[in-house]
Scaffold this active site. Structure first.
Site, PDB file in Angstrom:
ATOM      1  N   THR A 104       0.830  -1.203   0.000  1.00 43.98           N
ATOM      2  CA  THR A 104       0.000   0.000   0.000  1.00 43.98           C
ATOM      3  C   THR A 104       0.860   1.247   0.000  1.00 43.98           C
ATOM      4  OG1 THR A 104      -1.614  -1.266   1.289  1.00 43.98           O
ATOM      5  CG2 THR A 104      -1.989   1.090   1.118  1.00 43.98           C
TER       6      THR A 104
ATOM      7  N   TYR B 115       4.962 -12.910   4.219  1.00 38.89           N
ATOM      8  CA  TYR B 115       3.853 -12.184   3.592  1.00 38.89           C
ATOM      9  C   TYR B 115       3.426 -12.972   2.362  1.00 38.89           C
ATOM     10  CZ  TYR B 115       1.494  -7.971   1.674  1.00 38.89           C
ATOM     11  OH  TYR B 115       0.597  -7.056   1.171  1.00 38.89           O
TER      12      TYR B 115
ATOM     13  N   LYS C 239       1.577 -12.787   7.235  1.00 34.31           N
ATOM     14  CA  LYS C 239       0.446 -11.979   6.784  1.00 34.31           C
ATOM     15  C   LYS C 239      -0.184 -12.691   5.605  1.00 34.31           C
ATOM     16  CE  LYS C 239      -1.083  -7.572   4.856  1.00 34.31           C
ATOM     17  NZ  LYS C 239      -0.725  -6.254   4.287  1.00 34.31           N
TER      18      LYS C 239
END
Length: 291
Positions: free
Chosen positions: A46, A134, A162
């Site tokens: 992001t 991740y 994650k």
């Protein structure tokens, strides 16, 4: 590190000239802190890490580390396209005070399982950090799968994962195979309630940039054990989450920040500004969240 609560996967604000806008960044962080987030995750997907120079990434990490309170969690995104570059970014983060980093598979390289395991081990050997794996196959084309988790199950410095796969079965499989060995942090934003049900204990959350209060309220309700109330709160944010997951995630999060009163500028190209029609659609999806 014990990962808890909502940790925003922070946007990187840009000014009209395309430079990092630290004044807007500070305003955003103050608002997120007031809304109850537990920590900070800069330079992730992001945050457009792939569109930042090494110097810019270091400046973002430094700014966030200096802003953070001692009781707030700090996790640095240090991903890159090769192992040596990941090590360099990770060393930089460690020098700036980050003891934990978030690492997906290197983008574009599409490493095989044995190469991915060696990649993470090389980072651990080179820098004294903890790693949150991740899993984000849509972005990098490689799954950080169960064989990788199996390889590091006895290494206490690989603390969690994650999950941004969008596949709830991943959470179920991790819980079935590893119990509570790994901390699972949710990254499948439109499936938050489901991932918490199957063992997630925190949420590294891109949408929190523009709707932190609603995200924090949802997690607090889940942690209180009131699952029916949590279901209702999830329903309120679901339209916005579903829209975000449908495409143009970064642009929508940044536009959402504008709607929430904390403008952060546009994404860097090749990502283009939302069209008027796309803005109108996302604004409608956000209405139940921000009123």
């Amino acid at each position: 590190m014990k990962m808890t609560g909502v940790m925003p996967a922070l946007v990187t604000p840009f000014d009209a000239n395309g430079k990092i806008d630290f004044k807007s960044f500070e305003k955003l962080l103050h608002k997120l802190r007031a809304d109850g987030v537990k920590g900070w995750v800069p330079c992730g997907s992001t945050g457009e890490y792939n569109a930042l120079t090494a110097a810019e990434r270091a400046s973002v990490l430094k700014f966030v580390a200096e802003f953070a309170n001692k009781d707030e969690l700090l996790i640095a995104g240090t991903n890159a396209g090769s192992t040596w570059e990941v090590i360099e970014h990770t060393r930089c983060a460690r020098e700036l005070g980050y003891k934990t980093v978030l690492l997906s598979a290197p983008f574009y390289a599409t490493p095989a399982v044995d190469e991915l395991i060696r990649h993470y081990q090389s980072v651990l050997d080179a820098v004294d950090v903890e790693i949150v794996l991740y899993n984000y196959p849509p972005k990098v084309g490689v799954e950080v799968g169960l064989p990788v988790l199996e390889a590091f199950k006895d290494n206490p410095r690989v603390i969690g994962i994650k999950e941004s796969s969008g596949n709830l079965l991943r959470a179920i499989d991790i819980r079935a195979r590893f119990g509570d060995r790994y901390q699972v942090t949710n990254g499948s934003d439109d499936q938050t309630l489901d991932f918490y049900l199957w063992g997630a204990t925190s949420w590294i959350c891109g949408p929190a940039n523009c709707m932190a209060k609603a995200c924090v309220d949802l997690v607090n309700t889940i942690e209180s054990g009131d699952w029916l109330a949590a279901r209702d709160k999830m329903q309120v944010i679901y339209g916005a989450m579903s829209s975000l997951e449908s495409g143009k995630f970064v642009q929508k999060v940044k536009y959402g920040c504008e709607l929430a009163g904390t403008p952060v500028g546009l994404a860097r190209q090749p990502l283009l500004e939302l069209t008027a029609e796309e803005k109108a659609a996302f604004r409608r999806a956000m209405e139940p969240v921000i009123g």
